[in-house]
Design a protein around this motif. Structure first.
Motif, PDB file in Angstrom:
ATOM      1  N   LYS A 263      -7.203  12.944  25.269  1.00 39.76           N
ATOM      2  CA  LYS A 263      -7.058  11.535  25.648  1.00 39.76           C
ATOM      3  C   LYS A 263      -6.217  11.401  26.917  1.00 39.76           C
ATOM      4  CE  LYS A 263      -6.048   7.075  23.403  1.00 39.76           C
ATOM      5  NZ  LYS A 263      -5.029   6.477  24.261  1.00 39.76           N
ATOM      6  N   GLU A 264      -5.156  12.192  27.024  1.00 38.29           N
ATOM      7  CA  GLU A 264      -4.321  12.154  28.217  1.00 38.29           C
ATOM      8  C   GLU A 264      -5.113  12.601  29.446  1.00 38.29           C
ATOM      9  OE1 GLU A 264      -1.168  11.548  30.755  1.00 38.29           O
ATOM     10  OE2 GLU A 264      -1.409  10.892  28.675  1.00 38.29           O
ATOM     11  N   LEU A 265      -5.929  13.626  29.305  1.00 40.17           N
ATOM     12  CA  LEU A 265      -6.749  14.086  30.421  1.00 40.17           C
ATOM     13  C   LEU A 265      -7.734  13.008  30.855  1.00 40.17           C
ATOM     14  CD1 LEU A 265      -7.511  17.755  29.257  1.00 40.17           C
ATOM     15  CD2 LEU A 265      -5.994  17.065  31.115  1.00 40.17           C
ATOM     16  N   CYS A 266      -8.218  12.234  29.900  1.00 37.82           N
ATOM     17  CA  CYS A 266      -9.167  11.160  30.210  1.00 37.82           C
ATOM     18  C   CYS A 266      -8.487   9.956  30.857  1.00 37.82           C
ATOM     19  CB  CYS A 266      -9.880  10.696  28.936  1.00 37.82           C
ATOM     20  SG  CYS A 266     -11.053  11.877  28.260  1.00 37.82           S
ATOM     21  N   GLU A 267      -7.309   9.605  30.380  1.00 41.69           N
ATOM     22  CA  GLU A 267      -6.688   8.349  30.786  1.00 41.69           C
ATOM     23  C   GLU A 267      -5.670   8.488  31.915  1.00 41.69           C
ATOM     24  OE1 GLU A 267      -5.195   6.563  27.211  1.00 41.69           O
ATOM     25  OE2 GLU A 267      -7.206   6.057  26.493  1.00 41.69           O
ATOM     26  N   ASN A 268      -5.218   9.690  32.198  1.00 39.08           N
ATOM     27  CA  ASN A 268      -4.247   9.868  33.273  1.00 39.08           C
ATOM     28  C   ASN A 268      -4.916   9.597  34.625  1.00 39.08           C
ATOM     29  OD1 ASN A 268      -2.543  11.209  35.322  1.00 39.08           O
ATOM     30  ND2 ASN A 268      -1.380  11.925  33.553  1.00 39.08           N
ATOM     31  N   PRO A 269      -4.395   8.674  35.416  1.00 40.27           N
ATOM     32  CA  PRO A 269      -5.056   8.308  36.678  1.00 40.27           C
ATOM     33  C   PRO A 269      -5.051   9.407  37.729  1.00 40.27           C
ATOM     34  CG  PRO A 269      -2.926   7.218  36.479  1.00 40.27           C
ATOM     35  CD  PRO A 269      -3.196   7.862  35.156  1.00 40.27           C
ATOM     36  N   LYS A 270      -4.193  10.403  37.575  1.00 47.22           N
ATOM     37  CA  LYS A 270      -4.167  11.497  38.552  1.00 47.22           C
ATOM     38  C   LYS A 270      -5.343  12.451  38.372  1.00 47.22           C
ATOM     39  CE  LYS A 270       0.845  11.455  39.272  1.00 47.22           C
ATOM     40  NZ  LYS A 270       2.117  12.225  39.186  1.00 47.22           N
ATOM     41  N   VAL A 271      -5.960  12.426  37.210  1.00 43.24           N
ATOM     42  CA  VAL A 271      -7.182  13.207  36.989  1.00 43.24           C
ATOM     43  C   VAL A 271      -8.352  12.363  37.471  1.00 43.24           C
ATOM     44  CG1 VAL A 271      -8.701  14.261  35.283  1.00 43.24           C
ATOM     45  CG2 VAL A 271      -6.217  14.429  35.013  1.00 43.24           C
ATOM     46  N   ARG A 272      -9.126  12.880  38.419  1.00 44.82           N
ATOM     47  CA  ARG A 272     -10.194  12.080  39.018  1.00 44.82           C
ATOM     48  C   ARG A 272     -11.595  12.486  38.557  1.00 44.82           C
ATOM     49  NH1 ARG A 272      -9.111   8.110  38.753  1.00 44.82           N
ATOM     50  NH2 ARG A 272     -11.012   7.559  39.875  1.00 44.82           N
ATOM     51  N   VAL A 273     -11.715  13.610  37.871  1.00 44.57           N
ATOM     52  CA  VAL A 273     -13.026  14.005  37.344  1.00 44.57           C
ATOM     53  C   VAL A 273     -12.802  14.788  36.062  1.00 44.57           C
ATOM     54  CG1 VAL A 273     -13.061  16.059  38.834  1.00 44.57           C
ATOM     55  CG2 VAL A 273     -15.187  15.260  37.789  1.00 44.57           C
ATOM     56  N   LEU A 274     -13.647  14.509  35.072  1.00 42.87           N
ATOM     57  CA  LEU A 274     -13.592  15.224  33.800  1.00 42.87           C
ATOM     58  C   LEU A 274     -14.933  15.896  33.567  1.00 42.87           C
ATOM     59  CD1 LEU A 274     -11.865  15.349  30.892  1.00 42.87           C
ATOM     60  CD2 LEU A 274     -13.883  14.075  30.186  1.00 42.87           C
ATOM     61  N   SER A 275     -14.886  17.180  33.255  1.00 43.31           N
ATOM     62  CA  SER A 275     -16.089  17.922  32.904  1.00 43.31           C
ATOM     63  C   SER A 275     -15.916  18.471  31.498  1.00 43.31           C
ATOM     64  CB  SER A 275     -16.321  19.064  33.904  1.00 43.31           C
ATOM     65  OG  SER A 275     -17.502  19.774  33.567  1.00 43.31           O
ATOM     66  N   PHE A 276     -16.874  18.167  30.632  1.00 43.16           N
ATOM     67  CA  PHE A 276     -16.766  18.524  29.215  1.00 43.16           C
ATOM     68  C   PHE A 276     -18.066  19.125  28.715  1.00 43.16           C
ATOM     69  CE2 PHE A 276     -17.828  17.046  24.854  1.00 43.16           C
ATOM     70  CZ  PHE A 276     -16.879  17.750  24.129  1.00 43.16           C
ATOM     71  N   THR A 277     -17.952  20.180  27.929  1.00 43.85           N
ATOM     72  CA  THR A 277     -19.087  20.728  27.192  1.00 43.85           C
ATOM     73  C   THR A 277     -18.742  20.717  25.720  1.00 43.85           C
ATOM     74  OG1 THR A 277     -19.830  22.157  29.008  1.00 43.85           O
ATOM     75  CG2 THR A 277     -20.525  22.761  26.791  1.00 43.85           C
ATOM     76  N   GLY A 278     -19.611  20.099  24.925  1.00 43.42           N
ATOM     77  CA  GLY A 278     -19.353  20.017  23.497  1.00 43.42           C
ATOM     78  C   GLY A 278     -20.331  19.074  22.827  1.00 43.42           C
ATOM     79  N   SER A 279     -19.937  18.533  21.689  1.00 48.09           N
ATOM     80  CA  SER A 279     -20.836  17.693  20.903  1.00 48.09           C
ATOM     81  C   SER A 279     -21.037  16.333  21.552  1.00 48.09           C
ATOM     82  CB  SER A 279     -20.280  17.503  19.494  1.00 48.09           C
ATOM     83  OG  SER A 279     -19.150  16.652  19.507  1.00 48.09           O
ATOM     84  N   THR A 280     -22.169  15.715  21.227  1.00 43.74           N
ATOM     85  CA  THR A 280     -22.460  14.379  21.743  1.00 43.74           C
ATOM     86  C   THR A 280     -21.435  13.366  21.246  1.00 43.74           C
ATOM     87  OG1 THR A 280     -24.824  14.872  21.893  1.00 43.74           O
ATOM     88  CG2 THR A 280     -24.194  12.550  21.795  1.00 43.74           C
ATOM     89  N   ALA A 281     -21.019  13.486  19.995  1.00 49.09           N
ATOM     90  CA  ALA A 281     -20.052  12.542  19.432  1.00 49.09           C
ATOM     91  C   ALA A 281     -18.732  12.570  20.194  1.00 49.09           C
ATOM     92  CB  ALA A 281     -19.815  12.848  17.961  1.00 49.09           C
ATOM     93  N   VAL A 282     -18.221  13.766  20.466  1.00 51.57           N
ATOM     94  CA  VAL A 282     -16.970  13.883  21.223  1.00 51.57           C
ATOM     95  C   VAL A 282     -17.185  13.428  22.662  1.00 51.57           C
ATOM     96  CG1 VAL A 282     -15.208  15.480  22.070  1.00 51.57           C
ATOM     97  CG2 VAL A 282     -16.078  15.712  19.741  1.00 51.57           C
ATOM     98  N   GLY A 283     -18.324  13.779  23.234  1.00 49.95           N
ATOM     99  CA  GLY A 283     -18.617  13.358  24.603  1.00 49.95           C
ATOM    100  C   GLY A 283     -18.605  11.853  24.760  1.00 49.95           C
ATOM    101  N   LYS A 284     -19.155  11.137  23.782  1.00 51.26           N
ATOM    102  CA  LYS A 284     -19.144   9.671  23.831  1.00 51.26           C
ATOM    103  C   LYS A 284     -17.719   9.132  23.771  1.00 51.26           C
ATOM    104  CE  LYS A 284     -23.715   8.834  21.807  1.00 51.26           C
ATOM    105  NZ  LYS A 284     -24.456   8.256  20.650  1.00 51.26           N
ATOM    106  N   SER A 285     -16.894   9.749  22.956  1.00 50.43           N
ATOM    107  CA  SER A 285     -15.498   9.320  22.850  1.00 50.43           C
ATOM    108  C   SER A 285     -14.764   9.518  24.173  1.00 50.43           C
ATOM    109  CB  SER A 285     -14.796  10.094  21.731  1.00 50.43           C
ATOM    110  OG  SER A 285     -13.433   9.753  21.648  1.00 50.43           O
ATOM    111  N   LEU A 286     -14.975  10.669  24.800  1.00 50.80           N
ATOM    112  CA  LEU A 286     -14.336  10.944  26.091  1.00 50.80           C
ATOM    113  C   LEU A 286     -14.845   9.982  27.168  1.00 50.80           C
ATOM    114  CD1 LEU A 286     -14.410  14.856  26.083  1.00 50.80           C
ATOM    115  CD2 LEU A 286     -12.510  13.367  25.455  1.00 50.80           C
ATOM    116  N   TYR A 287     -16.120   9.689  27.110  1.00 53.97           N
ATOM    117  CA  TYR A 287     -16.741   8.745  28.056  1.00 53.97           C
ATOM    118  C   TYR A 287     -16.005   7.400  28.009  1.00 53.97           C
ATOM    119  CZ  TYR A 287     -20.926   7.056  30.642  1.00 53.97           C
ATOM    120  OH  TYR A 287     -21.801   6.574  31.586  1.00 53.97           O
ATOM    121  N   LYS A 288     -15.768   6.911  26.800  1.00 59.22           N
ATOM    122  CA  LYS A 288     -15.061   5.642  26.633  1.00 59.22           C
ATOM    123  C   LYS A 288     -13.629   5.731  27.164  1.00 59.22           C
ATOM    124  CE  LYS A 288     -17.652   4.284  22.472  1.00 59.22           C
ATOM    125  NZ  LYS A 288     -17.556   4.047  21.010  1.00 59.22           N
ATOM    126  N   GLN A 289     -12.964   6.840  26.870  1.00 60.69           N
ATOM    127  CA  GLN A 289     -11.569   6.977  27.278  1.00 60.69           C
ATOM    128  C   GLN A 289     -11.424   7.086  28.788  1.00 60.69           C
ATOM    129  OE1 GLN A 289     -10.004  10.298  25.050  1.00 60.69           O
ATOM    130  NE2 GLN A 289     -10.408   9.321  23.080  1.00 60.69           N
TER     131      GLN A 289
END
Length: 507
Positions: free
Chosen positions: A238-264
């Motif tokens: 969640k911190e990696l998703c919401e911290n403004p200093k991170v400008r791009v997130l790359s994730f490999t994993g389940s669709t359910a977790v991916g949707k959660s990260l997308y929202k965050q």
């Protein structure tokens, strides 16, 4: 700390075959800002060998505060790393690649220990993963801008392609080496700095890669590796998703977790690369070379004991050749697969990664059997081999009321359905919300072009069961994700396009 590592290496030395004792890349600290450090809380968690659940090492259980330090470090390093030349970044990636090639056997040993796959498969993954660093070392020097034609005479227009900023990379346990190199290679080639969060099940491979990156000469803070347990994983993500200093997130994993990260990620409008779940159809038409289809099915279904996102998941075989295919497939499973400790000679396949994975696979199979599925081989766990082994299984007579009918299995279970027409099988193959990979076998050239276009997936294997390589664009459609990894398109997630207009020029 030094004593603890030496004791661990001594233990592994005496518990591995003689020719697999290269474990000097084993690390039990996280890597932040060029330093090997423990968690601020001093908490650790164990990394276990899935063959027998013995503890290989204990690594830091990093929390939100540690994550913020890693992000700040990467943001500071970006200020200078983003100004390096493409040639400089290319040389660093090439150095890293050369070191990985040199230490391929060392990396394979660590990977086998923490993931459970056989050494043969681990060596193949290391070679595959290394290829991404080689590829992106070359792609770094091909990240070009563009000169535009101005609509007015006293202006010059051009486009710059610049690194986005700090990249957060969240990687899975099934390919702990290749999923890091595929992401980090592209990010670093573009000029981004990285914070890597590997799976809690396989952090040791990630730390070994950081060790080699340090040796390759990457500046402090450019590549950072956070290790987290299940307890802290959600908060760190969640911190990696919401911290403004991170400008791009790359994730490999389940669709359910991916949707959660997308929202965050929405709160900071991050760039996103998501490689999510699949439910790959594997279609064998009556014109197919059946022996080729069976050979390819063995690799596509049972690689990494069925634990791959592009694994063949739903087999559809035309009625004319159904019995022949099933008979030959069962025979190959019985002859070719040898389960056991992947570090031992002759073993082809290892255990599942953890108990939750085994329970999920076993529950799906039990449900299918109770509702009338026919078991041709396997169908149960193999506790005599170890706590996480499951027998290679082939099921037919599957019906829609079975949980396994349209679910990603992620285990060594082949579910084979019969079909009568091309139209019917395409309807079934596309009847899923995801679309990562698909496979089909046919010798009819017209059918090959028709079906390749109509399958609703991002990648298609025609008369081939293994399709991944550094040159290809890897990714899916529908709920299987966003963006592409590998290929010349792999750097796009890590680049911004800046338009520059110079006006009022004298002609």
């Amino acid at each position: 700390m030094f004593v603890r590592i030496k004791l661990l290496q001594s233990y592994l030395f005496h518990h591995m075959p003689l020719n697999y004792r290269s474990m000097h890349l084993l690390r039990d600290n996280a890597y932040i800002n060029g330093n090997w450090i423990s968690a601020s809380s001093k908490q650790t968690f164990p990394v276990c060998n899935p063959v027998d659940n013995t503890v290989i090492a204990c690594v830091p259980d990093m929390n939100i505060a540690d994550t913020q330090v890693a992000i700040d470090t990467a943001a500071k390093a970006f200020e200078s790393f983003s100004k390096t030349t493409a040639k400089e970044r290319s040389d660093l990636l090439r150095n890293w690649y050369n070191l990985m090639v040199k230490h391929s056997e060392d990396l394979a040993c660590i990977l086998t220990k923490e993931n459970g796959k056989s050494l043969t498969e681990s060596r193949a993954e290391i070679k595959y993963g290394n290829s991404f660093l080689e590829w992106f070392a070359e792609e770094a020097r091909r990240i070009d801008g563009e000169i535009l034609q101005s609509p007015v005479p006293n202006r010059e227009l051009f486009l710059l392609r610049q690194p986005v900023g700090v990249a957060a990379l969240i990687t899975p346990w099934n390919f702990p080496h290749a999923m890091i190199t595929r992401k980090a290679g592209a990010a670093l080639a573009a000029g981004c700095t990285c914070v890597v969060k590997p799976s809690e099940d396989t952090p040791l491979t990630a730390l070994a890669l950081a060790d080699l990156a340090e040796q390759a000469g990457f500046p402090a803070g450019v590549l950072n590796v956070l290790t987290t347990s299940v307890t802290n994983s959600v908060a760190v993500g969640k911190e990696l998703c919401e911290n403004p200093k991170v400008r791009v997130l790359s994730f490999t994993g389940s669709t359910a977790v991916g949707k959660s990260l997308y929202k965050q990620c929405a709160s900071t409008m991050k760039r996103l690369g998501l490689e999510l779940g699949g439910n790959a159809p594997y279609i064998v038409f009556k014109t197919a070379d059946v022996d080729l289809a069976v050979n390819s099915a063995m690799a596509s279904k049972f690689r990494n004991t069925g634990q791959t996102c592009v694994s063949a998941n739903r087999f559809f075989v035309e009625d004319n050749i159904f019995d022949e295919f099933v008979e030959k497939f069962v025979e190959r499973i019985k002859v070719d697969i040898k389960l056991g400790d992947g570090s031992k000679e002759g073993v082809t396949h290892g255990p599942l990664i953890k108990k939750s994975q085994l329970d999920m696979v076993n529950d799906l199979v039990k449900d299918a059997i109770q509702k009338g599925a026919k078991v041709h081989c396997g169908g149960s766990p193999l506790p005599d081999l170890g706590p996480l082994f499951y027998a290679p299984t082939l099921l037919t007579e599957i019906t829609k009321d079975m949980q396994i009918y349209n679910k990603e299995i992620f285990g060594p279970v082949a579910v084979i359905n019969k079909f009568c027409s091309e139209e019917d099988v395409l309807r079934q193959a596309n009847d899923t919300p995801v679309g990562l990979a698909g496979y089909f076998f046919s010798q009819d050239i017209s059918q090959i072009f028709r079906v390749a276009r109509k399958l609703e997936v991002g990648m298609v294997g025609v008369n081939e069961g293994l399709i991944s390589c550094a040159e290809a664009a890897f990714g899916g459609v529908k709920e299987s994700g966003l963006g592409r990894e590998g290929s010349k398109y792999g750097v796009e997630d890590f680049l911004d396009i800046k338009y520059v207009c110079i006006g009022n020029l004298k002609r």
